[in-house]
Design an enzyme around this catalytic site. Structure first.
Site, PDB file in Angstrom:
ATOM      1  N   LEU A  33       0.818  -1.220   0.000  1.00 43.62           N
ATOM      2  CA  LEU A  33       0.000   0.000   0.000  1.00 43.62           C
ATOM      3  C   LEU A  33       0.850   1.269   0.000  1.00 43.62           C
ATOM      4  O   LEU A  33       0.380   2.325   0.412  1.00 43.62           O
ATOM      5  CB  LEU A  33      -0.997  -0.002   1.167  1.00 43.62           C
ATOM      6  N   THR A  35       2.022   2.763  -2.770  1.00 40.19           N
ATOM      7  CA  THR A  35       1.389   3.597  -3.802  1.00 40.19           C
ATOM      8  C   THR A  35       0.009   3.044  -4.176  1.00 40.19           C
ATOM      9  O   THR A  35      -0.707   3.662  -4.957  1.00 40.19           O
ATOM     10  CB  THR A  35       2.250   3.692  -5.086  1.00 40.19           C
ATOM     11  N   THR A 114       8.274  -3.406 -19.546  1.00 42.34           N
ATOM     12  CA  THR A 114       7.973  -2.093 -20.121  1.00 42.34           C
ATOM     13  C   THR A 114       8.729  -1.889 -21.425  1.00 42.34           C
ATOM     14  O   THR A 114       9.824  -2.449 -21.605  1.00 42.34           O
ATOM     15  CB  THR A 114       8.396  -0.989 -19.126  1.00 42.34           C
ATOM     16  N   TYR A 138      15.001   3.292 -14.287  1.00 41.00           N
ATOM     17  CA  TYR A 138      13.736   2.539 -14.284  1.00 41.00           C
ATOM     18  C   TYR A 138      13.808   1.389 -15.292  1.00 41.00           C
ATOM     19  O   TYR A 138      13.555   0.224 -14.963  1.00 41.00           O
ATOM     20  CB  TYR A 138      12.572   3.485 -14.602  1.00 41.00           C
ATOM     21  N   HIS A 186       1.254  11.752 -15.620  1.00 38.60           N
ATOM     22  CA  HIS A 186       0.907  11.181 -16.923  1.00 38.60           C
ATOM     23  C   HIS A 186       0.018  12.106 -17.741  1.00 38.60           C
ATOM     24  O   HIS A 186      -0.825  12.831 -17.209  1.00 38.60           O
ATOM     25  CB  HIS A 186       0.252   9.808 -16.740  1.00 38.60           C
ATOM     26  N   ARG A 279      10.989  17.210 -22.502  1.00 38.97           N
ATOM     27  CA  ARG A 279      11.340  16.617 -21.216  1.00 38.97           C
ATOM     28  C   ARG A 279      12.557  15.705 -21.467  1.00 38.97           C
ATOM     29  O   ARG A 279      12.556  14.947 -22.436  1.00 38.97           O
ATOM     30  CB  ARG A 279      10.151  15.800 -20.716  1.00 38.97           C
ATOM     31  N   ASP A 282      12.802  11.755 -23.200  1.00 39.15           N
ATOM     32  CA  ASP A 282      11.628  11.305 -23.951  1.00 39.15           C
ATOM     33  C   ASP A 282      12.007  11.003 -25.409  1.00 39.15           C
ATOM     34  O   ASP A 282      12.324  11.917 -26.164  1.00 39.15           O
ATOM     35  CB  ASP A 282      10.547  12.408 -23.980  1.00 39.15           C
TER      36      ASP A 282
HETATM   37  N1  UDP Z   1       3.660  14.690 -21.764  1.00 42.51           N
HETATM   38  C1  UDP Z   1       3.437  16.050 -21.933  1.00 42.51           C
HETATM   39  N2  UDP Z   1       3.032  16.784 -20.857  1.00 42.51           N
HETATM   40  C2  UDP Z   1       2.827  16.240 -19.626  1.00 42.51           C
HETATM   41  C3  UDP Z   1       3.048  14.848 -19.450  1.00 42.51           C
HETATM   42  C4  UDP Z   1       3.472  14.118 -20.548  1.00 42.51           C
HETATM   43  O1  UDP Z   1       3.613  16.594 -23.027  1.00 42.51           O
HETATM   44  O2  UDP Z   1       2.484  16.967 -18.680  1.00 42.51           O
HETATM   45  C5  UDP Z   1       4.091  13.883 -22.916  1.00 42.51           C
HETATM   46  C6  UDP Z   1       5.425  13.180 -22.705  1.00 42.51           C
HETATM   47  O3  UDP Z   1       6.473  13.998 -23.177  1.00 42.51           O
HETATM   48  C7  UDP Z   1       5.252  11.904 -23.522  1.00 42.51           C
HETATM   49  C8  UDP Z   1       3.759  11.635 -23.485  1.00 42.51           C
HETATM   50  O4  UDP Z   1       3.145  12.854 -23.078  1.00 42.51           O
HETATM   51  O5  UDP Z   1       5.586  12.139 -24.873  1.00 42.51           O
HETATM   52  C9  UDP Z   1       3.377  10.560 -22.503  1.00 42.51           C
HETATM   53  O6  UDP Z   1       3.978  10.855 -21.267  1.00 42.51           O
HETATM   54  P1  UDP Z   1       3.577  10.116 -19.928  1.00 42.51           P
HETATM   55  O7  UDP Z   1       4.318  10.774 -18.801  1.00 42.51           O
HETATM   56  O8  UDP Z   1       2.093  10.039 -19.823  1.00 42.51           O
HETATM   57  O9  UDP Z   1       4.091   8.622 -20.134  1.00 42.51           O
HETATM   58  P2  UDP Z   1       5.563   8.057 -20.497  1.00 42.51           P
HETATM   59  O10 UDP Z   1       5.590   7.962 -22.002  1.00 42.51           O
HETATM   60  O11 UDP Z   1       6.577   8.983 -19.941  1.00 42.51           O
HETATM   61  O12 UDP Z   1       5.570   6.721 -19.850  1.00 42.51           O
END
Ligand code: UDP
Length: 324
Positions: A33, A35, A114, A138, A186, A279, A282
């Protein structure tokens, strides 16, 4: 079968627990528990415990025929700033689970892997034989567990399924369970919050990627499609077939801009947003080639982006009412 669902009070584990129950299996949830949420495990036997506690696992494992392992920390950015936390839980905790399973003789295990194990793949859609070269702690922690499973298979006759998730999203159609992260990072929940006026305007991380509209492309897979892949994987192993690793995605990518449009359509509201720099870490596009899962498990995603966003919105609305 009796399935021990480690991390079953979390987002994906709670959906898998329900899918297992509907398929006629018995479920025991084991969750610390940290998260997870007790209410997401409602209706199931819940054993509160930590994977690092071998004696807690030893008490419950003899009742299980198979394990599904969802318990992991899963924020890429946090894994870069705090790798210790990720290696402690995902690697040391994972090994503790694996060794307790070995001790108890429970040799069927389904693992939440993943697409982060691929790092920044040269070719998209991604096939399973793409070299595994994770680019953050990760992904490294998940790759470690995949390789531990491979070694335990060779040495001790374990049988495993490594399910390499793409972007898990959406919520159960009932609206009773769904995604609940603290903090939320997310895209889809943040876009929904921005649309509902419950959060700040959405920041779009990067608009200069080499993609059709310049924003990042991801493969958003509905959590109940993910859950059904777990049931299929379990039944595959139960039929005595070999261990395997498969991508679990839809095969169709959506850009951040397309997600924003889908959210606007589902909610009937604008998503206030602004473009900000990329970010770190990415990759431009991550999309599954899901052909292997289809051939091996006769599984494929049945829900698209519209269903993902609509169910996530329904869950958010229900939750707002419930906590009002
Ligand atoms: N993203 C974004 N703004 C946010 C969060 C995510 O533009 O506030 C973009 C991020 O750069 C990625 C996509 O949305 O391309 C999905 O990101 P998320 O964090 O949901 O999942 P991840 O792909 O990192 O597992």
């Amino acid at each position: 079968m009796v399935v021990l669902v480690i991390g079953g009070a979390g987002y994906i584990g709670s959906h898998a627990a329900r899918a297992l129950k509907s398929a006629g299996h018995d479920v025991i949830i084991f969750d610390n528990l940290c998260t997870g949420y007790e209410f997401l495990a409602a209706g199931f036997e819940l054993v509160k415990g930590d994977m690092l506690d071998a004696s807690a696992l030893a008490r419950v494992l003899p009742r299980a025929d198979a394990i599904m392992h969802f318990a992991a920390h899963a924020y890429v950015g946090e894994s870069v700033s705090n790798p210790k936390k990720y290696f402690h839980n995902n690697v040391e905790g994972g090994l503790s689970l694996l060794n307790a399973a070995l001790e108890a003789g429970v040799k069927n295990i389904i693992f939440s892997s993943t697409c982060a194990v691929y790092g920044e793949p040269a070719k998209v859609p991604i096939e399973e034989n793409t070299p595994r070269q994770p680019v953050n702690p990760y992904g490294v922690s998940k790759l470690f567990f995949e390789q531990a499973l491979e070694a335990y298979d060779r040495a001790y006759g374990f049988r495993y399924a490594s399910l390499r998730y793409f972007n898990a999203a959406g919520a159960d159609e009932s609206g009773e369970i769904g995604e609940l992260h603290e903090p939320e990072t997310h895209l889809i929940p943040l876009a929904l919050r921005a649309a509902a006026g419950l959060g700040p305007e959405l920041q779009v991380f990067g608009s200069d990627y080499p993609t059709p509209d310049g924003t990042c492309v991801r493969d958003y897979i509905h959590v109940n499609d993910l859950a059904s892949a777990h049931v299929k994987a379990l039944e595959h192993l139960a039929a005595g077939k070999d261990s395997f690793a498969v991508n679990v995605g839809t095969g169709t990518g959506a850009s951040v801009q397309e997600v924003i449009s889908a959210v606007e359509e589902a909610t009937g509201k604008q998503v206030p947003h602004k473009m900000v720099p990329r970010r770190v870490g990415d990759p431009p596009a991550l999309v599954a080639n899901p052909a292997k899962a289809q051939a091996l498990l006769q599984w494929k995603a049945t829900r698209g982006l519209h269903d993902v966003v609509a169910t996530a919105w329904n869950w958010m609305e229900r939750r707002r009412e419930a906590t009002r």
